[in-house]
Design a protein around this motif. Structure first.
Motif, mmCIF file in Angstrom:
data_model
loop_
_atom_site.group_PDB
_atom_site.id
_atom_site.type_symbol
_atom_site.label_atom_id
_atom_site.label_comp_id
_atom_site.label_asym_id
_atom_site.label_seq_id
_atom_site.Cartn_x
_atom_site.Cartn_y
_atom_site.Cartn_z
ATOM 1 N N PHE A 7 0.831 -1.197 0.000
ATOM 2 C CA PHE A 7 0.000 0.000 0.000
ATOM 3 C C PHE A 7 0.869 1.252 0.000
ATOM 4 C CE2 PHE A 7 -2.123 3.475 2.060
ATOM 5 C CZ PHE A 7 -3.322 3.517 1.394
ATOM 6 N N SER A 8 1.884 1.264 0.854
ATOM 7 C CA SER A 8 2.724 2.446 0.955
ATOM 8 C C SER A 8 3.451 2.713 -0.353
ATOM 9 C CB SER A 8 3.736 2.263 2.093
ATOM 10 O OG SER A 8 3.056 2.121 3.317
ATOM 11 N N SER A 9 3.930 1.672 -1.009
ATOM 12 C CA SER A 9 4.677 1.880 -2.238
ATOM 13 C C SER A 9 3.782 2.356 -3.366
ATOM 14 C CB SER A 9 5.383 0.580 -2.641
ATOM 15 O OG SER A 9 4.433 -0.440 -2.917
ATOM 16 N N LEU A 10 2.511 1.931 -3.343
ATOM 17 C CA LEU A 10 1.613 2.294 -4.433
ATOM 18 C C LEU A 10 0.911 3.623 -4.195
ATOM 19 C CD1 LEU A 10 -0.046 -1.174 -5.108
ATOM 20 C CD2 LEU A 10 1.539 0.032 -6.608
ATOM 21 N N HIS A 11 0.754 4.016 -2.943
ATOM 22 C CA HIS A 11 -0.069 5.192 -2.646
ATOM 23 C C HIS A 11 0.630 6.162 -1.696
ATOM 24 C CE1 HIS A 11 -3.585 3.493 -4.661
ATOM 25 N NE2 HIS A 11 -3.238 2.341 -4.131
ATOM 26 N N SER A 12 1.934 6.244 -1.763
ATOM 27 C CA SER A 12 2.647 7.124 -0.844
ATOM 28 C C SER A 12 2.303 8.585 -1.076
ATOM 29 C CB SER A 12 4.155 6.911 -0.993
ATOM 30 O OG SER A 12 4.563 7.167 -2.316
ATOM 31 N N ASP A 13 1.800 8.922 -2.280
ATOM 32 C CA ASP A 13 1.410 10.305 -2.525
ATOM 33 C C ASP A 13 0.179 10.686 -1.711
ATOM 34 O OD1 ASP A 13 0.028 8.434 -4.077
ATOM 35 O OD2 ASP A 13 -0.604 9.972 -5.523
ATOM 36 N N LEU A 14 -0.682 9.710 -1.393
ATOM 37 C CA LEU A 14 -1.874 9.974 -0.597
ATOM 38 C C LEU A 14 -1.652 9.678 0.883
ATOM 39 C CD1 LEU A 14 -4.644 8.440 -2.904
ATOM 40 C CD2 LEU A 14 -4.000 10.845 -2.681
ATOM 41 N N PHE A 15 -0.983 8.571 1.156
ATOM 42 C CA PHE A 15 -0.733 8.138 2.518
ATOM 43 C C PHE A 15 0.766 7.951 2.701
ATOM 44 C CE2 PHE A 15 -5.068 6.873 1.771
ATOM 45 C CZ PHE A 15 -5.715 7.038 2.978
ATOM 46 N N PRO A 16 1.457 8.931 3.246
ATOM 47 C CA PRO A 16 2.903 8.777 3.442
ATOM 48 C C PRO A 16 3.226 7.524 4.231
ATOM 49 C CG PRO A 16 2.211 11.035 3.865
ATOM 50 C CD PRO A 16 0.965 10.229 3.702
ATOM 51 N N PRO A 17 4.213 6.747 3.795
ATOM 52 C CA PRO A 17 4.536 5.486 4.482
ATOM 53 C C PRO A 17 4.781 5.662 5.976
ATOM 54 C CG PRO A 17 5.692 5.608 2.389
ATOM 55 C CD PRO A 17 5.034 6.939 2.581
ATOM 56 N N ALA A 18 5.436 6.756 6.372
ATOM 57 C CA ALA A 18 5.704 6.958 7.798
ATOM 58 C C ALA A 18 4.407 7.118 8.583
ATOM 59 C CB ALA A 18 6.588 8.190 7.996
ATOM 60 N N ASP A 19 3.412 7.790 7.993
ATOM 61 C CA ASP A 19 2.124 7.956 8.669
ATOM 62 C C ASP A 19 1.392 6.626 8.784
ATOM 63 O OD1 ASP A 19 2.695 10.615 8.825
ATOM 64 O OD2 ASP A 19 1.265 11.246 7.285
ATOM 65 N N VAL A 20 1.461 5.820 7.722
ATOM 66 C CA VAL A 20 0.826 4.506 7.755
ATOM 67 C C VAL A 20 1.481 3.641 8.828
ATOM 68 C CG1 VAL A 20 0.394 2.388 6.464
ATOM 69 C CG2 VAL A 20 0.132 4.606 5.341
ATOM 70 N N ALA A 21 2.800 3.612 8.842
ATOM 71 C CA ALA A 21 3.520 2.785 9.814
ATOM 72 C C ALA A 21 3.233 3.228 11.244
ATOM 73 C CB ALA A 21 5.018 2.832 9.528
ATOM 74 N N ALA A 22 3.049 4.529 11.462
ATOM 75 C CA ALA A 22 2.774 5.043 12.806
ATOM 76 C C ALA A 22 1.333 4.791 13.236
ATOM 77 C CB ALA A 22 3.079 6.537 12.868
ATOM 78 N N THR A 23 0.444 4.566 12.260
ATOM 79 C CA THR A 23 -0.984 4.428 12.556
ATOM 80 C C THR A 23 -1.422 2.978 12.645
ATOM 81 O OG1 THR A 23 -1.424 6.533 11.426
ATOM 82 C CG2 THR A 23 -3.300 5.068 11.765
ATOM 83 N N ILE A 24 -0.849 2.120 11.807
ATOM 84 C CA ILE A 24 -1.275 0.727 11.728
ATOM 85 C C ILE A 24 -0.287 -0.145 12.500
ATOM 86 C CG2 ILE A 24 -1.938 -1.171 10.223
ATOM 87 C CD1 ILE A 24 -3.615 1.379 9.888
ATOM 88 N N PRO A 25 -0.682 -0.701 13.650
ATOM 89 C CA PRO A 25 0.241 -1.531 14.429
ATOM 90 C C PRO A 25 0.417 -2.903 13.787
ATOM 91 C CG PRO A 25 -1.905 -1.565 15.453
ATOM 92 C CD PRO A 25 -2.013 -0.603 14.290
ATOM 93 N N VAL A 26 1.517 -3.531 14.086
ATOM 94 C CA VAL A 26 1.755 -4.900 13.650
ATOM 95 C C VAL A 26 1.088 -5.846 14.647
ATOM 96 C CG1 VAL A 26 3.493 -6.673 13.189
ATOM 97 C CG2 VAL A 26 3.920 -4.284 12.517
#
Length: 366
Positions: A7-26
């Protein structure tokens, strides 16, 4: 993590990878074969025929696995009921106006709605969260304001929410669960028209035709259902590029659904038992599971709704519902209805005497 990375690689323009990683826990898997075997052995040793409690035994094992103990006890459970309104209602997808969302929130808070009655019967607290309704209520006990707007946008014209709103809703849901005591939550929702975003998320994430998943919602007739199907088909076309879980949630979902996604992720992270209600709460679980599949290990599916898409949703999730009562109310009503089954699963696991103990008593008698 594979879904987040792609998701991050395909949509980093909409959802910055750092924001996704900080929001979605493993979310790591919680099921352990050794613990499952120990739980089942405890059940099999009881003073009754092995397997005689049927699915209640499987529920006992699941709860023990989630709570990571052979003697599980459910504590301080609460219904987390998230409310929001939807711009799609302007397209005639509901038999009721958005103002009814607020009226029902008031009724729930007054203790007179279905979920209120059932929760009171079983000693459960109901926490209502305004995630973004059109007509907000003033703060009062039992109501939390986590508003992201006065309803989502009309998804036939533009994405339902911005990426920032979507991520904030998820963070809100996580924070709500973090603040709750106990080791179990029951999912609830309120929002006129919210079977529409649930249908859209199912169609998009399970790759199903929209006409197979659309139902009557809160009382549409045949003509209304056709109108709803046309509107949802238009929303899917308008947001055709939103194929990854977060993109689909932002483009097609609702504020309350996104908040519930965060609640599911956090509850799973904390190894809480998650009691899933119906079609709308299941759509939040669908998104969460597409992001972190191990959340499903923590989910107990309360029932299969009369809403036609719910069976398809459960199939997509691999969910095995406890009840088939023909209910289609939402609110968290079915989740509260099955709560005593979860309590019974714990009590039978912990309190039934072992057969060896019973036989020893007989041998000790003169």
């Amino acid at each position: 993590m594979s879904d987040i990375r792609s998701f991050s690689s395909l949509h980093s323009d909409l959802f910055p990878p750092a924001d996704v990683a900080a929001t979605i826990p493993v979310i790591e898997p919680v099921f352990d074969p050794a613990r499952a075997a120990a739980l089942q052995a405890k059940l099999d040793a009881q003073a009754r025929p092995p397997g005689s409690l049927g699915r209640l035994e499987a529920l006992s094992v699941q709860i023990g696995q989630i709570l990571q103990t052979e003697s599980p006890q459910l504590q301080d459970a609460a219904v987390l009921l998230c409310a929001g309104d939807h711009g799609l209602v302007a397209q005639g997808v509901s038999a009721w106006p958005s103002t009814v969302t607020t009226l029902m929130m008031q009724t729930i808070l007054d203790g007179e709605a279905t979920v209120s009655v059932l929760a009171r019967q079983h000693g459960l607290k109901v926490l209502v969260v305004d995630c973004g309704v059109v007509q907000p209520l003033p703060e009062r006990p039992g109501l939390l304001l986590r508003r992201l707007g006065a309803g989502t946008a009309d998804a036939t014209r533009q994405p339902a929410m911005t990426p920032a709103q979507c991520l904030q809703a998820i963070r809100n849901g996580r924070a709500l669960v973090q603040a709750l005591p106990g080791n179990a939550i029951l999912l609830g929702e309120m929002g006129i028209g919210n079977t529409s975003p649930a249908s859209l998320l199912l169609a998009r994430l399970a790759d199903l035709p929209i006409d197979q998943v659309v139902g009557p919602g809160a009382g549409l007739d045949a003509e209304g259902r056709q109108r709803k199907t046309r509107a949802l088909a238009a929303a899917l076309v308008r947001n055709a590029a939103a194929t990854e879980p977060l993109a689909a949630l932002a483009a097609l979902g609702g504020f309350e659904i996104a908040t519930l996604v965060g609640a599911v992720l956090q509850a799973a992270l904390e190894n809480r038992v998650i009691v899933v209600d119906g079609f709308i709460t299941s759509s939040a679980v669908l998104v969460a599971a597409r992001l972190q599949p191990a959340v499903l290990e923590r989910c107990v599916f309360s029932h299969v709704s009369a809403e036609p898409g719910h069976r398809l949703m459960l199939d997509a999730l691999g969910g095995d519902p406890l009840l088939q009562f023909g209910m289609r109310l939402g609110e968290g009503s079915a989740a509260t209805l099955v709560w005593p089954l979860l309590e019974s699963a714990c009590r039978t696991l912990n309190d039934i005497a072992p057969l060896a103990t019973v036989l020893a008593r007989g041998e000790a008698q003169p």
